[in-house]
Design a protein around this motif. Structure first.
Motif, mmCIF file in Angstrom:
data_model
loop_
_atom_site.group_PDB
_atom_site.id
_atom_site.type_symbol
_atom_site.label_atom_id
_atom_site.label_comp_id
_atom_site.label_asym_id
_atom_site.label_seq_id
_atom_site.Cartn_x
_atom_site.Cartn_y
_atom_site.Cartn_z
ATOM 1 N N GLY A 1 0.479 -0.752 0.343
ATOM 2 C CA GLY A 1 -0.410 -0.373 0.158
ATOM 3 C C GLY A 1 0.574 0.989 -0.003
ATOM 4 O O GLY A 1 0.147 1.880 -0.903
ATOM 5 N N LEU A 2 1.967 1.254 0.674
ATOM 6 C CA LEU A 2 2.798 2.411 1.044
ATOM 7 C C LEU A 2 3.589 2.297 -0.375
ATOM 8 O O LEU A 2 3.827 3.703 -1.151
ATOM 9 N N ASP A 3 3.566 1.467 -0.795
ATOM 10 C CA ASP A 3 4.184 1.785 -2.869
ATOM 11 C C ASP A 3 3.747 2.498 -3.754
ATOM 12 O O ASP A 3 4.228 2.815 -4.457
ATOM 13 N N ASP A 4 2.246 1.743 -3.197
ATOM 14 C CA ASP A 4 1.236 2.303 -4.617
ATOM 15 C C ASP A 4 1.127 4.085 -4.251
ATOM 16 O O ASP A 4 1.234 4.428 -4.825
ATOM 17 N N GLU B 1 3.803 5.669 -5.526
ATOM 18 C CA GLU B 1 4.022 6.093 -6.696
ATOM 19 C C GLU B 1 3.312 7.099 -7.491
ATOM 20 O O GLU B 1 3.356 7.565 -8.440
ATOM 21 N N ASP B 2 1.535 6.305 -6.734
ATOM 22 C CA ASP B 2 1.168 7.494 -7.109
ATOM 23 C C ASP B 2 1.335 9.545 -7.281
ATOM 24 O O ASP B 2 0.871 9.840 -8.008
ATOM 25 N N LEU B 3 2.161 9.680 -5.840
ATOM 26 C CA LEU B 3 2.818 10.790 -6.126
ATOM 27 C C LEU B 3 3.983 10.686 -6.527
ATOM 28 O O LEU B 3 4.283 12.419 -5.873
ATOM 29 N N GLY B 4 4.177 10.627 -7.073
ATOM 30 C CA GLY B 4 5.455 10.375 -7.909
ATOM 31 C C GLY B 4 6.899 10.816 -6.971
ATOM 32 O O GLY B 4 7.798 11.063 -7.657
ATOM 33 N N PHE B 5 6.916 9.696 -5.902
ATOM 34 C CA PHE B 5 7.964 9.302 -5.246
ATOM 35 C C PHE B 5 9.325 8.958 -5.977
ATOM 36 O O PHE B 5 10.383 8.692 -5.511
ATOM 37 N N GLY B 6 8.719 7.948 -6.660
ATOM 38 C CA GLY B 6 9.563 6.891 -7.507
ATOM 39 C C GLY B 6 10.057 6.100 -6.103
ATOM 40 O O GLY B 6 8.640 5.172 -4.853
ATOM 41 N N ARG B 7 10.758 5.107 -6.006
ATOM 42 C CA ARG B 7 10.829 3.535 -5.372
ATOM 43 C C ARG B 7 11.055 4.058 -3.861
ATOM 44 O O ARG B 7 12.391 4.371 -4.249
ATOM 45 N N VAL B 8 10.674 3.472 -2.784
ATOM 46 C CA VAL B 8 11.158 3.982 -2.078
ATOM 47 C C VAL B 8 11.418 2.728 -1.170
ATOM 48 O O VAL B 8 12.184 1.909 -1.010
ATOM 49 N N SER B 9 12.968 2.591 -1.110
ATOM 50 C CA SER B 9 14.605 1.970 -0.392
ATOM 51 C C SER B 9 14.224 1.282 0.612
ATOM 52 O O SER B 9 14.894 0.012 0.877
ATOM 53 N N LEU C 1 -11.644 2.655 7.694
ATOM 54 C CA LEU C 1 -9.675 2.167 8.119
ATOM 55 C C LEU C 1 -9.077 2.570 6.053
ATOM 56 O O LEU C 1 -8.268 2.917 6.152
ATOM 57 N N ASP C 2 -9.519 2.030 4.967
ATOM 58 C CA ASP C 2 -9.657 2.319 4.217
ATOM 59 C C ASP C 2 -8.692 4.092 3.531
ATOM 60 O O ASP C 2 -7.408 3.988 3.722
ATOM 61 N N GLN C 3 -9.536 4.723 3.922
ATOM 62 C CA GLN C 3 -9.061 6.500 4.083
ATOM 63 C C GLN C 3 -8.002 6.523 5.158
ATOM 64 O O GLN C 3 -7.298 7.237 4.855
ATOM 65 N N LEU C 4 -8.251 5.665 5.877
ATOM 66 C CA LEU C 4 -6.794 5.829 7.116
ATOM 67 C C LEU C 4 -6.049 5.876 6.642
ATOM 68 O O LEU C 4 -4.715 6.559 7.184
ATOM 69 N N SER C 5 -5.838 4.112 6.287
ATOM 70 C CA SER C 5 -4.495 3.609 5.394
ATOM 71 C C SER C 5 -4.055 4.669 4.838
ATOM 72 O O SER C 5 -2.755 4.818 4.901
ATOM 73 N N LEU C 6 -4.200 5.307 4.108
ATOM 74 C CA LEU C 6 -4.055 6.503 2.706
ATOM 75 C C LEU C 6 -3.553 7.669 3.973
ATOM 76 O O LEU C 6 -2.328 8.244 3.008
ATOM 77 N N VAL C 7 -3.995 7.765 4.614
ATOM 78 C CA VAL C 7 -4.122 9.276 5.108
ATOM 79 C C VAL C 7 -2.590 8.969 6.045
ATOM 80 O O VAL C 7 -1.494 9.328 6.224
ATOM 81 N N LEU C 8 -2.247 8.115 6.640
ATOM 82 C CA LEU C 8 -1.176 6.990 7.650
ATOM 83 C C LEU C 8 -0.026 7.198 6.823
ATOM 84 O O LEU C 8 1.297 6.804 7.271
ATOM 85 N N GLY C 9 -0.314 6.261 5.400
ATOM 86 C CA GLY C 9 0.263 5.640 4.009
ATOM 87 C C GLY C 9 1.465 7.018 3.953
ATOM 88 O O GLY C 9 2.777 7.475 4.010
ATOM 89 N N ALA C 10 0.653 8.520 3.619
ATOM 90 C CA ALA C 10 1.246 9.083 2.842
ATOM 91 C C ALA C 10 2.021 9.616 3.924
ATOM 92 O O ALA C 10 3.417 10.332 4.391
#
Length: 319
Positions: A129-132, A135-143, A178-187
């Protein structure tokens, strides 16, 4: 023809949503057996773990999928009663203050020990989920993600304070919330702890008209909030993260809050136009019970549903 306003062709291929997120409250009673390994599920989860006596020995926390463990203490612990390891390396720690956070990659084999009463909220956040989101935010690969122990993270603290009233309650947070919360926390985790390759690109676009219509239809059809954010995003032909941001731009609120407002609007119609009981209106409007309905109604409207109904019957609020 304007392709932006055209609906896509229906995909007949069966698709499944990611494993559903959930919350749970675990209360140890001092005699409860504590396993040497704490197994997190493979989905986004929030677990509140309480103990009046602490742990007899350290426990290892494991996940079946690559994920981050975010832990936040709700009460103080003396430095002599608290230890954290990554692998076999003991991390230097001080006393634990309320609402201090740990962010640890499950790959580092985190272990912990608390020798006295504790109360913790644990978030399991899958890396997929974090990788998705990245990618959507344009960060590229997170090492990777930097280790944080006893961090004074105001965002994680505020998120936790917001969800605490729902942990262990009958009207628990819906999977949509919870889906929405996971996006907020993930970002937040990405930007605060991720080792990123580049800065995010700005995105200002909202949903296309057909996407707004489709999102509204799906939410209307699932008033109880049991639909997943991924299902709505797929219906609009977008990734979950992209859809969530675009929805908020278009509607000015999250899908979960939009649905709550729609439930309340529907309830007001029933209160004003029918003689249905409050419990029946609550169920018809997508709430689990009358108590949850009353809390949400009072929060958004400012009065209880019963008082609102009496006002519209008499023309004045009764004190």
């Amino acid at each position: 023809m304007d392709n932006k306003n055209a609906s896509p062709k229906t995909d007949k291929t069966p698709q499944t949503s990611p494993e559903a997120p959930f919350t749970t409250l675990i209360q140890l009673d001092g005699r409860s057996p504590v396993p040497s390994q704490f197994h997190a599920p493979g989905s986004f989860t929030i677990i509140r773990l309480q103990s009046p006596a602490g742990l007899p020995d350290r426990i290892t926390k494991v996940s079946p999928v690559p994920a981050l463990l975010v832990s936040i203490s709700l009460k103080s612990l003396a430095s002599s009663s608290y230890q954290v390891w990554t692998g076999d390396k003991l991390i230097a720690t001080s006393s634990v203050q309320p609402f201090r956070s740990n962010v640890i990659d499950f790959d580092s084999q985190p272990r912990c020990w608390a020798g006295s009463a504790f109360d913790y909220v644990h978030y399991s956040v899958p890396r997929k989920g974090l990788d998705d989101i990245a990618e959507d935010l344009g960060f590229g690969r997170v090492s990777g993600y930097r280790l944080a122990v006893l961090e004074d993270d105001l965002v994680v603290a505020q998120i936790t304070k917001g969800i605490l009233p729902f942990l262990g309650r009958s009207d628990r947070l819906s999977v949509l919330a919870l889906d929405q919360l996971s996006l907020v926390l993930g970002a937040h985790l990405l930007q605060q702890y991720g080792v990123l390759q580049k800065t995010a690109r700005p995105s200002k676009g909202g949903l296309a008209p057909w996407q707004k219509r489709r999102a509204s239809e799906l939410l209307h059809e699932n008033m109880h909030g049991r639909i997943r954010l991924s299902d709505i995003a797929r219906g609009c032909g977008l990734s979950v993260s992209h859809f969530a941001r675009s929805f908020k731009i278009s509607f000015g609120t999250s899908t979960h809050q939009w649905l709550i407002q729609h439930r309340i609007d529907h309830a007001r119609q029933l209160l004003n136009q029918t003689s249905m009981s409050l419990i029946d209106i609550a169920i018809q409007s997508g709430f689990n019970d009358q108590a949850a309905f009353t809390r949400a109604f009072h929060r958004l409207v400012g009065v209880s549903p019963g008082r609102w109904r009496r006002h519209h019957m008499t023309g004045t609020f009764r004190t």
